[in-house]
Motif scaffolding. Sequence first.
Motif, PDB file in Angstrom:
ATOM      1  N   ALA A 133      10.658 -18.918 -47.779  1.00  0.00           N
ATOM      2  CA  ALA A 133      10.651 -19.646 -47.066  1.00  0.00           C
ATOM      3  C   ALA A 133       9.393 -21.036 -48.226  1.00  0.00           C
ATOM      4  CB  ALA A 133       9.708 -20.200 -45.882  1.00  0.00           C
ATOM      5  N   ALA A 134       8.499 -20.146 -49.154  1.00  0.00           N
ATOM      6  CA  ALA A 134       8.364 -21.137 -50.005  1.00  0.00           C
ATOM      7  C   ALA A 134       9.492 -21.811 -51.270  1.00  0.00           C
ATOM      8  CB  ALA A 134       6.738 -19.677 -50.962  1.00  0.00           C
ATOM      9  N   LYS A 135       9.968 -20.765 -51.083  1.00  0.00           N
ATOM     10  CA  LYS A 135      11.314 -20.780 -52.637  1.00  0.00           C
ATOM     11  C   LYS A 135      12.287 -21.656 -52.371  1.00  0.00           C
ATOM     12  CE  LYS A 135      10.869 -16.698 -54.840  1.00  0.00           C
ATOM     13  NZ  LYS A 135      11.894 -15.025 -55.383  1.00  0.00           N
ATOM     14  N   TYR A 136      12.645 -21.473 -50.810  1.00  0.00           N
ATOM     15  CA  TYR A 136      13.419 -22.585 -49.912  1.00  0.00           C
ATOM     16  C   TYR A 136      13.040 -24.631 -50.473  1.00  0.00           C
ATOM     17  CZ  TYR A 136      17.349 -19.621 -48.941  1.00  0.00           C
ATOM     18  OH  TYR A 136      18.265 -18.771 -49.490  1.00  0.00           O
ATOM     19  N   LEU A 137      11.547 -24.615 -49.870  1.00  0.00           N
ATOM     20  CA  LEU A 137      11.511 -25.109 -49.829  1.00  0.00           C
ATOM     21  C   LEU A 137      10.605 -26.033 -51.814  1.00  0.00           C
ATOM     22  CD1 LEU A 137       9.102 -28.265 -48.438  1.00  0.00           C
ATOM     23  CD2 LEU A 137       6.751 -26.479 -49.388  1.00  0.00           C
ATOM     24  N   GLN A 138      10.287 -25.127 -52.518  1.00  0.00           N
ATOM     25  CA  GLN A 138      10.040 -25.559 -53.825  1.00  0.00           C
ATOM     26  C   GLN A 138      11.970 -25.708 -54.393  1.00  0.00           C
ATOM     27  OE1 GLN A 138       8.965 -22.144 -54.978  1.00  0.00           O
ATOM     28  NE2 GLN A 138       6.628 -22.892 -55.188  1.00  0.00           N
ATOM     29  N   ALA A 139      12.635 -25.299 -54.228  1.00  0.00           N
ATOM     30  CA  ALA A 139      14.145 -25.946 -54.078  1.00  0.00           C
ATOM     31  C   ALA A 139      14.405 -27.119 -53.759  1.00  0.00           C
ATOM     32  CB  ALA A 139      15.165 -24.668 -53.983  1.00  0.00           C
ATOM     33  N   ALA A 140      13.711 -27.842 -52.407  1.00  0.00           N
ATOM     34  CA  ALA A 140      14.105 -28.575 -51.684  1.00  0.00           C
ATOM     35  C   ALA A 140      13.066 -29.579 -52.738  1.00  0.00           C
ATOM     36  CB  ALA A 140      13.931 -28.425 -50.311  1.00  0.00           C
ATOM     37  N   VAL A 141      12.023 -29.914 -53.847  1.00  0.00           N
ATOM     38  CA  VAL A 141      11.321 -30.480 -54.149  1.00  0.00           C
ATOM     39  C   VAL A 141      12.171 -30.630 -55.318  1.00  0.00           C
ATOM     40  CG1 VAL A 141       9.352 -30.834 -52.300  1.00  0.00           C
ATOM     41  CG2 VAL A 141       9.489 -29.325 -54.260  1.00  0.00           C
ATOM     42  N   GLY A 142      12.469 -29.904 -56.355  1.00  0.00           N
ATOM     43  CA  GLY A 142      12.815 -29.731 -57.457  1.00  0.00           C
ATOM     44  C   GLY A 142      12.120 -28.612 -58.339  1.00  0.00           C
ATOM     45  N   VAL A 143      10.410 -27.503 -57.887  1.00  0.00           N
ATOM     46  CA  VAL A 143       9.847 -27.182 -58.608  1.00  0.00           C
ATOM     47  C   VAL A 143      10.571 -25.998 -59.135  1.00  0.00           C
ATOM     48  CG1 VAL A 143       7.691 -28.806 -58.158  1.00  0.00           C
ATOM     49  CG2 VAL A 143       8.218 -26.919 -56.705  1.00  0.00           C
ATOM     50  N   ALA A 144       9.779 -25.360 -60.139  1.00  0.00           N
ATOM     51  CA  ALA A 144       9.974 -23.762 -60.336  1.00  0.00           C
ATOM     52  C   ALA A 144       9.874 -22.761 -58.530  1.00  0.00           C
ATOM     53  CB  ALA A 144       8.685 -23.240 -61.193  1.00  0.00           C
ATOM     54  N   GLN A 145      10.634 -21.918 -58.968  1.00  0.00           N
ATOM     55  CA  GLN A 145      10.783 -21.244 -57.239  1.00  0.00           C
ATOM     56  C   GLN A 145      10.812 -19.671 -57.497  1.00  0.00           C
ATOM     57  OE1 GLN A 145      14.873 -21.486 -55.367  1.00  0.00           O
ATOM     58  NE2 GLN A 145      14.967 -22.267 -56.808  1.00  0.00           N
ATOM     59  N   ASP A 146       9.063 -19.680 -57.517  1.00  0.00           N
ATOM     60  CA  ASP A 146       8.382 -18.689 -57.316  1.00  0.00           C
ATOM     61  C   ASP A 146       7.596 -18.307 -56.653  1.00  0.00           C
ATOM     62  OD1 ASP A 146       6.349 -20.058 -56.880  1.00  0.00           O
ATOM     63  OD2 ASP A 146       5.055 -20.174 -58.794  1.00  0.00           O
ATOM     64  N   GLY A 147       8.014 -18.424 -55.293  1.00  0.00           N
ATOM     65  CA  GLY A 147       7.633 -17.893 -53.583  1.00  0.00           C
ATOM     66  C   GLY A 147       6.445 -18.387 -53.626  1.00  0.00           C
ATOM     67  N   ARG A 148       5.368 -19.580 -54.360  1.00  0.00           N
ATOM     68  CA  ARG A 148       3.678 -19.222 -54.174  1.00  0.00           C
ATOM     69  C   ARG A 148       3.121 -20.848 -54.019  1.00  0.00           C
ATOM     70  NH1 ARG A 148       0.243 -15.402 -55.046  1.00  0.00           N
ATOM     71  NH2 ARG A 148      -1.509 -16.305 -55.289  1.00  0.00           N
ATOM     72  N   ILE A 149       2.991 -21.458 -53.045  1.00  0.00           N
ATOM     73  CA  ILE A 149       2.986 -22.431 -53.267  1.00  0.00           C
ATOM     74  C   ILE A 149       1.653 -23.302 -53.274  1.00  0.00           C
ATOM     75  CG2 ILE A 149       2.123 -25.129 -51.459  1.00  0.00           C
ATOM     76  CD1 ILE A 149       4.978 -23.384 -49.472  1.00  0.00           C
ATOM     77  N   GLY A 150       1.721 -23.640 -54.055  1.00  0.00           N
ATOM     78  CA  GLY A 150       0.484 -24.695 -54.950  1.00  0.00           C
ATOM     79  C   GLY A 150       0.147 -25.704 -55.483  1.00  0.00           C
ATOM     80  N   PRO A 151      -0.889 -26.401 -56.239  1.00  0.00           N
ATOM     81  CA  PRO A 151      -0.211 -27.791 -57.032  1.00  0.00           C
ATOM     82  C   PRO A 151       0.583 -28.668 -57.114  1.00  0.00           C
ATOM     83  CG  PRO A 151      -2.279 -26.340 -57.111  1.00  0.00           C
ATOM     84  CD  PRO A 151      -1.791 -25.673 -56.956  1.00  0.00           C
ATOM     85  N   ALA A 152       1.142 -27.516 -58.054  1.00  0.00           N
ATOM     86  CA  ALA A 152       2.619 -28.513 -58.366  1.00  0.00           C
ATOM     87  C   ALA A 152       3.482 -28.498 -57.580  1.00  0.00           C
ATOM     88  CB  ALA A 152       3.746 -28.186 -59.569  1.00  0.00           C
ATOM     89  N   THR A 153       3.847 -27.492 -56.708  1.00  0.00           N
ATOM     90  CA  THR A 153       4.487 -27.246 -55.088  1.00  0.00           C
ATOM     91  C   THR A 153       4.207 -28.580 -54.376  1.00  0.00           C
ATOM     92  OG1 THR A 153       5.245 -25.341 -55.623  1.00  0.00           O
ATOM     93  CG2 THR A 153       5.865 -26.652 -52.866  1.00  0.00           C
TER      94      THR A 153
END
Length: 241
Positions: free
Chosen positions: A97-117
């Motif tokens: 879920a985290a990776k797909y969210l990161q893909a949706a907002v255009g950041v690196a998909q590391d699977g960990r939601i942090g400040p950049a995400t």
Amino acid sequence: MDRNFARALVLVLKSEGGWSDNPADPGGATMKGVTLANFRRYVKADATKADLRGIRDPQVAAIYRRFYWDAVLGAELPDGVDYAVFDFAVNSGSGRAAKYLQAAVGVAQDGRIGPATLAAVKAKPAGVIIDALCDARLAFLKRLPTWVTFGRGWSDRVRSVRVQALLMSAQRPAEPVAAPAPVPAPPKVETPAGGAPAVKPVPPAASSGGKTAAVTGILVLMAGALAAFWHHVIGFFGSAF
């Protein structure tokens, strides 16, 4: 937002249902969405299916909050996005879920939601993220070999998540209403001892024809004097003859 956890949990549990032990389900036996493997991991190591069926509501809420809601930083996500990511995490894992969210907002998909995400999420409209996330989630589910068996239910679930998440994202606190401007008090009127309001005389406005009237008066006086002089002259010469 963390205030949405209770509402999101109700929606997730509605999708998850109660007891299920479908041999075709890779998750195995589940109760309110909690698998036997997770129940053994988080609650009771040697739990049986009977123990799982008897799981209490506080235990369910604790598992969902700690291992799904907190795992995707639900309390830090915008309204609606939090629920969409949370439900995805429950259904397919928090990392995915985290990776797909990161893909949706255009950041690196590391699977960990942090400040950049989080920064990227807050820079995009919530509705756009929700739509992109639900589209990608449905596409992922369609690629699974179990889509034939569970595809209809998954499709209905993603559709419901999209609708509810968009509704949550559209809700805003009411704007404060400005107080009306105070009405000025009427001017204070002085009242004499007798009780009747004192009326102050209004000075007459200066007339622009004042000078004209004065000149006219002088001319009239001069005409009268001249007439009187001619009267005396005529009288004098008349008496002489």
